[in-house]
Motif scaffolding. Structure first.
Motif, mmCIF file in Angstrom:
data_model
loop_
_atom_site.group_PDB
_atom_site.id
_atom_site.type_symbol
_atom_site.label_atom_id
_atom_site.label_comp_id
_atom_site.label_asym_id
_atom_site.label_seq_id
_atom_site.Cartn_x
_atom_site.Cartn_y
_atom_site.Cartn_z
ATOM 1 N N GLU A 48 15.790 13.989 2.784
ATOM 2 C CA GLU A 48 14.413 13.505 2.773
ATOM 3 C C GLU A 48 14.119 12.414 3.794
ATOM 4 O O GLU A 48 13.016 12.326 4.317
ATOM 5 C CB GLU A 48 14.048 13.025 1.370
ATOM 6 C CG GLU A 48 13.858 14.187 0.425
ATOM 7 C CD GLU A 48 12.871 13.879 -0.663
ATOM 8 O OE1 GLU A 48 12.355 12.754 -0.716
ATOM 9 O OE2 GLU A 48 12.621 14.783 -1.470
ATOM 10 N N GLU A 49 15.119 11.586 4.074
ATOM 11 C CA GLU A 49 14.857 10.486 5.009
ATOM 12 C C GLU A 49 14.616 10.998 6.431
ATOM 13 O O GLU A 49 14.006 10.323 7.254
ATOM 14 C CB GLU A 49 16.008 9.458 4.970
ATOM 15 C CG GLU A 49 17.332 9.880 5.588
ATOM 16 C CD GLU A 49 18.202 10.757 4.681
ATOM 17 O OE1 GLU A 49 17.731 11.200 3.627
ATOM 18 O OE2 GLU A 49 19.368 11.011 5.055
ATOM 19 N N ARG B 273 3.278 11.024 2.080
ATOM 20 C CA ARG B 273 4.179 11.652 3.042
ATOM 21 C C ARG B 273 4.498 13.079 2.619
ATOM 22 O O ARG B 273 4.680 13.344 1.436
ATOM 23 C CB ARG B 273 5.481 10.866 3.135
ATOM 24 C CG ARG B 273 5.347 9.659 4.004
ATOM 25 C CD ARG B 273 6.682 9.036 4.198
ATOM 26 N NE ARG B 273 6.575 7.914 5.121
ATOM 27 C CZ ARG B 273 7.536 7.039 5.331
ATOM 28 N NH1 ARG B 273 8.674 7.156 4.681
ATOM 29 N NH2 ARG B 273 7.389 6.054 6.180
ATOM 30 N N LYS B 274 4.609 13.931 3.608
ATOM 31 C CA LYS B 274 4.958 15.321 3.311
ATOM 32 C C LYS B 274 6.464 15.504 3.414
ATOM 33 O O LYS B 274 7.092 14.978 4.342
ATOM 34 C CB LYS B 274 4.271 16.257 4.307
ATOM 35 C CG LYS B 274 2.793 16.424 4.085
ATOM 36 C CD LYS B 274 2.249 17.372 5.129
ATOM 37 C CE LYS B 274 0.794 17.673 4.905
ATOM 38 N NZ LYS B 274 0.261 18.543 5.958
ATOM 39 N N LYS B 275 6.988 16.238 2.471
ATOM 40 C CA LYS B 275 8.437 16.520 2.471
ATOM 41 C C LYS B 275 8.676 17.975 2.099
ATOM 42 O O LYS B 275 7.938 18.526 1.284
ATOM 43 C CB LYS B 275 9.157 15.631 1.440
ATOM 44 C CG LYS B 275 9.027 14.151 1.695
ATOM 45 C CD LYS B 275 9.938 13.698 2.806
ATOM 46 C CE LYS B 275 9.699 12.218 3.113
ATOM 47 N NZ LYS B 275 10.271 11.825 4.400
ATOM 48 N N ALA C 19 4.714 7.311 -0.822
ATOM 49 C CA ALA C 19 5.879 6.526 -0.391
ATOM 50 C C ALA C 19 5.487 5.086 -0.173
ATOM 51 O O ALA C 19 4.373 4.777 0.216
ATOM 52 C CB ALA C 19 6.427 7.106 0.902
ATOM 53 N N GLU C 20 6.446 4.228 -0.438
ATOM 54 C CA GLU C 20 6.226 2.792 -0.195
ATOM 55 C C GLU C 20 6.280 2.530 1.304
ATOM 56 O O GLU C 20 6.835 3.315 2.067
ATOM 57 C CB GLU C 20 7.333 1.981 -0.877
ATOM 58 C CG GLU C 20 7.368 2.098 -2.394
ATOM 59 C CD GLU C 20 6.284 1.295 -3.089
ATOM 60 O OE1 GLU C 20 5.645 0.476 -2.434
ATOM 61 O OE2 GLU C 20 6.089 1.512 -4.302
ATOM 62 N N MET D 84 0.835 -1.196 0.000
ATOM 63 C CA MET D 84 0.000 0.000 0.000
ATOM 64 C C MET D 84 0.874 1.252 0.000
ATOM 65 O O MET D 84 1.906 1.300 0.649
ATOM 66 C CB MET D 84 -0.875 -0.024 1.262
ATOM 67 C CG MET D 84 -1.826 1.133 1.348
ATOM 68 S SD MET D 84 -2.606 1.127 2.980
ATOM 69 C CE MET D 84 -2.851 2.857 3.201
ATOM 70 N N LYS D 85 0.421 2.227 -0.739
ATOM 71 C CA LYS D 85 1.211 3.459 -0.801
ATOM 72 C C LYS D 85 0.636 4.512 0.147
ATOM 73 O O LYS D 85 -0.554 4.805 0.094
ATOM 74 C CB LYS D 85 1.239 3.981 -2.226
ATOM 75 C CG LYS D 85 2.136 3.133 -3.117
ATOM 76 C CD LYS D 85 2.322 3.751 -4.458
ATOM 77 C CE LYS D 85 3.343 2.941 -5.256
ATOM 78 N NZ LYS D 85 3.537 3.488 -6.584
#
Lengths: 70, 192
Positions: free
Chosen positions: A42-43, A5-7, A67-68, A1-2
């Motif tokens: 990003e991480e 995410r906020k970046k 995101a995965e 499921m995807k």
């Protein structure tokens, strides 16, 4: 499921490299790359938006990414 | 969670003290040279903008006034103010005014012009400042202090105005030292 995410992402061409964002980031997810522009790791970024608010040139935007692995 | 503060976070005290001390004794104006040379040396030899990023007292002071004292509306700065044209144009203008100030200092040094005990605001308005000077040094030395302090007061004023209009550290967008050090870093790191 995807999951979504906020970046944070900074416009390198307009960034003045003042470092306000890096200082304000609670996750230390931003560094000023060689005194030229703000680079987001990003991480580490959780997309809280503190940097975008504080950025005096308003060159940081919060984008929503898929995101995965939720 | 509030992060533990470092000594670097208190550089705003130095900036505030500088402005205050120059009100009482203009010779403190000379200390402003640190804000000119330190960022340049860091960028030339270190290739970074650590001065802006960590040590700049003015940036901290504006952040404090704008954020903690809630004086800043956090509005976006107009696009033209962050354009390269404006930033580099302001740098050229600022440096021209700096050279002009050096020239006036030289005239006073050489004796062809008398010491002017005023602080020039926005390069235009001459404010009386005679109480801050009681002699003791060569007129040229005092003239440089009046001139440099004028530059520092003017840029602080501009920083405060844009803090009140836009975001706390809006000054950083067009700060000549910031523009110059960023350009130096870009040139220095071009081939790396």
């Amino acid at each position: 499921m995807k999951a979504k995410r906020k970046k944070a992402t900074a416009d390198k061409s307009l960034c003045v490299a003042c470092g306000s964002c890096a200082k304000a980031c609670p996750r230390k997810a931003i560094e000023i790359f060689k005194g030229i522009y703000a680079a987001v790791r990003e991480e580490r970024c959780v997309g809280c938006g503190i940097c975008a608010r504080i950025c005096p040139a308003s060159v940081i935007t919060i984008i929503v990414r898929e995101a995965e692995n939720g | 969670m509030a992060e533990k503060k470092s000594w670097r976070d208190y550089m705003w005290i130095i900036s505030a003290s500088y402005i205050t001390l120059g009100f009482f004794n203009i010779l403190f104006g000379w200390l402003g040279l640190a804000c000119f040379f330190i960022p340049l040396l860091i960028s030339v030899f270190g290739g970074t903008k650590s001065y802006c990023n960590k040590y700049c007292g003015r940036g901290q002071l504006l952040q404090l006034l704008g954020d903690k004292l809630r004086l800043s509306p956090y509005r976006d700065i107009p696009a033209w103010m962050k354009s390269r044209k404006f930033r580099y144009g302001f740098l050229v203008f600022f440096m021209s005014m700096f050279v002009n100030m050096i020239f006036v200092t030289w005239l006073v040094f050489s004796g062809s012009r008398s010491l002017e005990q005023t602080v020039s605001l926005l390069w235009t308005f001459r404010l009386p400042w005679h109480w801050a000077y009681s002699g003791g040094v060569a007129p040229g030395v005092a003239q440089f202090a009046f001139g440099f302090y004028s530059i520092m007061i003017t840029s602080t004023l501009l920083g405060i105005v844009t803090m009140l209009l836009y975001k706390p550290r809006s000054w950083c967008v067009y700060c000549p030292m910031g523009t110059m050090t960023q350009a130096i870093c870009a040139l220095k790191n071009k081939n790396k």
